[in-house]
Design a protein around this motif. Structure first.
Motif, PDB file in Angstrom:
ATOM      1  N   GLU A 123       1.059  -0.980  -0.457  1.00  9.18           N
ATOM      2  CA  GLU A 123       0.038   0.137  -0.220  1.00  9.18           C
ATOM      3  C   GLU A 123       0.928   1.357  -0.289  1.00  9.18           C
ATOM      4  N   TYR A 124       2.180   1.259  -0.094  1.00  8.85           N
ATOM      5  CA  TYR A 124       3.150   2.213   0.594  1.00  8.85           C
ATOM      6  C   TYR A 124       3.399   2.379  -1.195  1.00  8.85           C
ATOM      7  N   ALA A 125       3.423   4.252  -1.588  1.00 11.57           N
ATOM      8  CA  ALA A 125       4.067   5.070  -2.113  1.00 11.57           C
ATOM      9  C   ALA A 125       4.608   6.242  -1.977  1.00 11.57           C
ATOM     10  N   GLY A 126       5.300   7.019  -2.790  1.00 14.47           N
ATOM     11  CA  GLY A 126       5.974   7.888  -2.571  1.00 14.47           C
ATOM     12  C   GLY A 126       6.489   7.838  -1.736  1.00 14.47           C
ATOM     13  N   MET A 127       7.233   9.135  -0.259  1.00  8.96           N
ATOM     14  CA  MET A 127       8.498   8.916  -0.075  1.00  8.96           C
ATOM     15  C   MET A 127       8.235   7.526   0.936  1.00  8.96           C
ATOM     16  N   LYS A 128       7.139   7.162   1.427  1.00  9.39           N
ATOM     17  CA  LYS A 128       6.830   6.302   2.393  1.00  9.39           C
ATOM     18  C   LYS A 128       8.033   4.884   1.746  1.00  9.39           C
ATOM     19  N   PHE A 129       7.612   4.739   0.558  1.00  9.96           N
ATOM     20  CA  PHE A 129       7.833   3.766  -0.488  1.00  9.96           C
ATOM     21  C   PHE A 129       9.793   3.934  -0.153  1.00  9.96           C
ATOM     22  N   ALA A 130       9.874   4.847  -0.833  1.00  8.17           N
ATOM     23  CA  ALA A 130      11.173   5.236  -1.237  1.00  8.17           C
ATOM     24  C   ALA A 130      12.230   4.872   0.588  1.00  8.17           C
ATOM     25  N   LEU A 131      11.181   5.416   1.837  1.00  4.88           N
ATOM     26  CA  LEU A 131      12.221   5.100   2.918  1.00  4.88           C
ATOM     27  C   LEU A 131      12.551   3.656   3.273  1.00  4.88           C
ATOM     28  N   PHE A 132      11.391   3.147   2.973  1.00  2.00           N
ATOM     29  CA  PHE A 132      11.699   1.099   3.127  1.00  2.00           C
ATOM     30  C   PHE A 132      12.559   0.729   2.100  1.00  2.00           C
ATOM     31  N   TYR A 133      13.189   1.493   0.699  1.00  2.00           N
ATOM     32  CA  TYR A 133      14.180   1.492  -0.266  1.00  2.00           C
ATOM     33  C   TYR A 133      15.154   1.454  -0.128  1.00  2.00           C
ATOM     34  N   LEU A 134      15.182   2.722   1.080  1.00  2.17           N
ATOM     35  CA  LEU A 134      16.849   3.690   1.227  1.00  2.17           C
ATOM     36  C   LEU A 134      17.313   2.530   2.484  1.00  2.17           C
ATOM     37  N   GLY A 135      16.298   2.487   3.337  1.00  2.34           N
ATOM     38  CA  GLY A 135      16.348   1.386   4.316  1.00  2.34           C
ATOM     39  C   GLY A 135      17.403   0.427   4.157  1.00  2.34           C
ATOM     40  N   SER A 136      16.697  -0.359   2.787  1.00  2.39           N
ATOM     41  CA  SER A 136      17.312  -1.453   2.451  1.00  2.39           C
ATOM     42  C   SER A 136      18.834  -0.997   1.827  1.00  2.39           C
ATOM     43  N   TYR A 137      18.627  -0.570   1.207  1.00  6.37           N
ATOM     44  CA  TYR A 137      20.158  -0.257   0.259  1.00  6.37           C
ATOM     45  C   TYR A 137      20.903   0.237   2.089  1.00  6.37           C
ATOM     46  N   VAL A 138      21.103   1.181   2.559  1.00  9.47           N
ATOM     47  CA  VAL A 138      21.602   1.509   3.653  1.00  9.47           C
ATOM     48  C   VAL A 138      22.367   0.656   4.536  1.00  9.47           C
ATOM     49  N   ASN A 139      20.773  -0.220   4.397  1.00  9.83           N
ATOM     50  CA  ASN A 139      21.541  -1.753   5.246  1.00  9.83           C
ATOM     51  C   ASN A 139      22.406  -2.576   4.638  1.00  9.83           C
ATOM     52  N   LEU A 140      22.231  -3.024   3.226  1.00  8.94           N
ATOM     53  CA  LEU A 140      23.100  -3.542   2.140  1.00  8.94           C
ATOM     54  C   LEU A 140      24.182  -3.374   3.380  1.00  8.94           C
ATOM     55  N   VAL A 141      24.765  -1.498   2.356  1.00  2.78           N
ATOM     56  CA  VAL A 141      25.777  -0.785   2.471  1.00  2.78           C
ATOM     57  C   VAL A 141      27.240  -1.427   4.160  1.00  2.78           C
ATOM     58  N   LEU A 142      25.368  -0.849   4.952  1.00  2.00           N
ATOM     59  CA  LEU A 142      26.351  -0.845   6.282  1.00  2.00           C
ATOM     60  C   LEU A 142      26.815  -2.404   6.623  1.00  2.00           C
ATOM     61  N   SER A 143      25.735  -3.389   6.068  1.00  3.06           N
ATOM     62  CA  SER A 143      26.642  -4.470   6.238  1.00  3.06           C
ATOM     63  C   SER A 143      28.074  -4.799   5.368  1.00  3.06           C
ATOM     64  N   ALA A 144      28.005  -4.126   4.300  1.00  2.10           N
ATOM     65  CA  ALA A 144      29.292  -4.145   3.843  1.00  2.10           C
ATOM     66  C   ALA A 144      30.558  -3.630   4.876  1.00  2.10           C
ATOM     67  N   LEU A 145      30.085  -2.552   5.207  1.00  8.32           N
ATOM     68  CA  LEU A 145      30.841  -2.052   5.657  1.00  8.32           C
ATOM     69  C   LEU A 145      31.326  -2.988   7.158  1.00  8.32           C
ATOM     70  N   VAL A 146      30.767  -3.370   7.812  1.00  7.52           N
ATOM     71  CA  VAL A 146      30.723  -4.242   8.943  1.00  7.52           C
ATOM     72  C   VAL A 146      31.819  -5.370   8.618  1.00  7.52           C
ATOM     73  N   PHE A 147      31.046  -5.983   7.522  1.00 12.34           N
ATOM     74  CA  PHE A 147      31.840  -7.163   7.147  1.00 12.34           C
ATOM     75  C   PHE A 147      33.150  -7.916   6.960  1.00 12.34           C
ATOM     76  N   SER A 148      33.733  -5.709   5.870  1.00 15.15           N
ATOM     77  CA  SER A 148      35.082  -5.644   5.910  1.00 15.15           C
ATOM     78  C   SER A 148      35.336  -5.212   7.080  1.00 15.15           C
ATOM     79  N   VAL A 149      35.679  -4.419   8.408  1.00 14.52           N
ATOM     80  CA  VAL A 149      35.612  -4.259   9.302  1.00 14.52           C
ATOM     81  C   VAL A 149      35.490  -6.051  10.129  1.00 14.52           C
ATOM     82  N   LEU A 150      35.582  -6.592   9.898  1.00 10.69           N
ATOM     83  CA  LEU A 150      34.926  -8.024  10.449  1.00 10.69           C
ATOM     84  C   LEU A 150      35.792  -8.957  10.607  1.00 10.69           C
ATOM     85  N   TYR A 151      35.685  -8.781   8.749  1.00  9.26           N
ATOM     86  CA  TYR A 151      37.035 -10.553   8.398  1.00  9.26           C
ATOM     87  C   TYR A 151      38.288  -9.494   7.243  1.00  9.26           C
TER      88      TYR A 151
END
Lengths: 372, 198
Positions: A248-276
């Motif tokens: 049901e989401y549209a516009g900026m709220k939908f964008a927030l979900f995608y932003l969250g998923s991509y920021v999380n991807l970058v963050l996981s990659a950063l943490v991976f590079s820190v840990l391993y």
């Protein structure tokens, strides 16, 4: 080893040089790293969106975006502007409060987790004792946001999608934490700075990836599942699920979900590079090289070069991981929900437990190599 | 009052307001889903108060366990059990309300006397703990060893029990005559897995 630039003191001193009182100078300093980090994370997301389009186009022998800016570099910006100007629809029978708070709850903890990502000896917002634990704890807030948005949409597909997304994040958090726990045990610390320092000294040979060959695979699989990346993107598999919790989401709220998923991807990659992958560490032990050349570690130009190299190395490593994640998207078929849960609970969890046990045994047997 | 103290004071006020407001919301709102979400808010605010008290590990553990696990479990339970039931008139209902009010008043009186008679003055020159994790670990393996081990054994038992319940290998076949006695057996049959069907 306390090398590196003391940015805070230099900043405070230069401000006090203009005649500001110390308290006011400190007040100017406090928000600065956080704002820088938020800008960095957002720019990182734009880059990832562009990379995803370009790499997936290359994987399918297409060209991808090319009209917006040179090589389509401005395409993610155009997407963002389009999403901002779309109408923000709240369905008539949806719960307006929960519907609005849900996406925010998904995005906020991810941005907050950038607190602990180090880009260099002193290039981190806070070096807290429980750094990596805080990251795991914060990532466990996201399921609440998913459940909230799924429930508030007042729609059975969304509710089921929210429940599935929450189940997925919960089941993959446990192997993820166990994999991280093995690293923590080897570094004797939860602080990200300590984890990187424990790997430095021998260049590429000292990185944890050699000592945790199973652990990093578990971590990367679980991190992809947490970010809802493609082999595991069931909650938002658009073409088969009526788009899950974001129907049901549209516009900026939908964008927030995608932003969250991509920021999380970058963050996981950063943490991976820190840990391993040794975080800001260069593949060659640069401190030793500088030592052989007879350069004092406190030389200012050396410090600047080291800091710049540190940031570059961290970003390079994490973008290499993101590249792998995007390639995975176009090579691995999507799993079904029962396969996903089976993989998480029946395979990853026992393997992660065994990995933890073996690491503990090796640590007791070879304290030299496994951080006694 | 310098900058740090001011920030601390204002954060404490905001957090206290959040805790009390959200807790009141949990109790007073009629929508049970709102109550569950607000409960998560209460847990989060309490973890903020832990941070103000320099207990960083407890704060992170609070977020992980209470917000990430307990609230999500409660939400799952609420959302999966979708049973609407109209409350029927019970004749002696005022008696139940009265006894609840008495119990609540008693607990309130107990807690307020505890708050009033406890000497809250803390020794400010006490040892400042640099690394809380190391201190907690040392306590776990010396003077708090028994509770620590007991808790881990209890959690292990709970986990094994949950796995046995979820596998459902031990349920005997339902025969025709004892279909009524479902007190000790789970009502569902073990489901055929899609991968095992071929």
């Amino acid at each position: 080893m306390t090398s590196g630039i003391d940015l805070q003191n230099s900043f405070l001193q230069s401000l006090q040089g203009f005649g500001l009182p110390p308290g006011l100078a400190k007040l100017f300093w406090i928000p600065l790293p956080s704002i820088l980090m938020i800008i960095g994370a957002t720019v990182g997301v734009l880059v990832v969106v562009w990379l995803e389009r370009k790499i997936s186009a290359a994987a399918q022998q297409r060209i991808g975006p090319e009209y917006a800016g040179p090589l389509g570099v401005l395409q993610p910006v155009a997407d963002g502007i389009k999403l901002v100007f779309k109408e923000d629809v709240v369905p008539a029978k949806a719960d307006p409060w929960l519907f609005t708070i849900g996406p925010v709850l998904v995005v906020l903890p991810v941005f907050l987790s950038y607190l602990i990502v180090p880009f260099g000896q002193n290039l981190v917002i806070t070096d807290i004792n429980v750094g990596i634990f805080l990251w795991i704890a914060l990532s466990s807030i996201a399921p609440i946001g998913l459940l909230m948005s799924g429930y508030a949409s007042n729609n059975k597909y969304s509710l089921l999608g929210g429940l599935r997304a929450a189940a997925q994040s919960i089941s993959y958090e446990i192997p993820l934490s166990l994999a991280v726990l093995a690293i923590v045990m080897m570094s004797n610390s939860l602080s990200t700075i300590d984890i990187v320092e424990q790997q430095s000294g021998y260049g590429i040979l000292g990185w944890n990836i050699w000592r945790q060959p199973v652990g990093f695979l578990i971590f990367w699989i679980a991190a992809l599942a947490e970010c809802e990346r493609l082999p595991f993107d069931l909650p938002e598999a658009e073409e088969e699920l009526v788009a899950g919790y974001q129907t049901e989401y549209a516009g900026m709220k939908f964008a927030l979900f995608y932003l969250g998923s991509y920021v999380n991807l970058v963050l996981s990659a950063l943490v991976f590079s820190v840990l391993y992958l040794g975080g800001w560490d260069f593949p060659i032990p640069l401190e030793n090289v500088a030592d052989w050349l007879g350069v004092v570690p406190t030389t200012s130009w050396l410090q600047v070069i080291m800091a710049a190299l540190g940031i570059t190395m961290t970003v390079l490593k994490s973008y290499f991981l993101i590249f792998i994640a995007i390639l995975l998207r176009w090579t691995v078929p999507r799993v079904r929900i029962d396969q996903l849960l089976n993989l998480g609970w029946k395979f990853l969890l026992p393997v992660a437990l065994a990995n933890l046990l073996i690491t503990a045994g090796l640590k007791l047997t070879f304290p030299m190599a496994f951080g006694g | 009052m310098n900058l740090a103290e001011g920030v601390q004071y204002i954060s404490f006020l905001i957090l206290a307001f959040l805790v009390i407001g959200a807790a009141l919301g949990v109790v007073l709102l009629s929508n049970i889903v709102y109550s569950a979400f607000l409960l998560g808010g209460v847990f989060l605010s309490i973890s903020g108060i832990y941070i103000l008290l320099n207990a960083d590990f407890v704060a992170a553990a609070q977020v992980l366990v209470y917000v990430g696990a307990v609230s999500v479990l409660i939400l799952f339970a609420i959302m999966l059990v979708n049973k609407r039931e109209d409350f029927s008139k019970i004749p002696g209902r005022w008696l139940r309300n009265l006894s609840t009010a008495l119990v609540c008043a008693g607990i309130f009186a107990l807690l307020s006397t505890m708050v009033l008679i406890t000497p809250w003055q803390i020794n400010e020159t006490g040892p400042f703990v640099e690394n809380t994790l190391v201190t907690i670990g040392k306590h776990f393996f010396s003077d708090y060893l028994l509770p620590f081990e007991l808790a881990s054994v209890l959690l292990l038992m709970a986990m094994v029990g949950a796995i046995i319940l979820a596998r459902r290998d031990l349920i005997p076949e339902l025969s025709q005559e004892d279909k009524t006695s479902t007190a000790l057996t789970l009502p569902e049959r073990p489901r055929e897995l899609t991968s095992a069907s071929k």
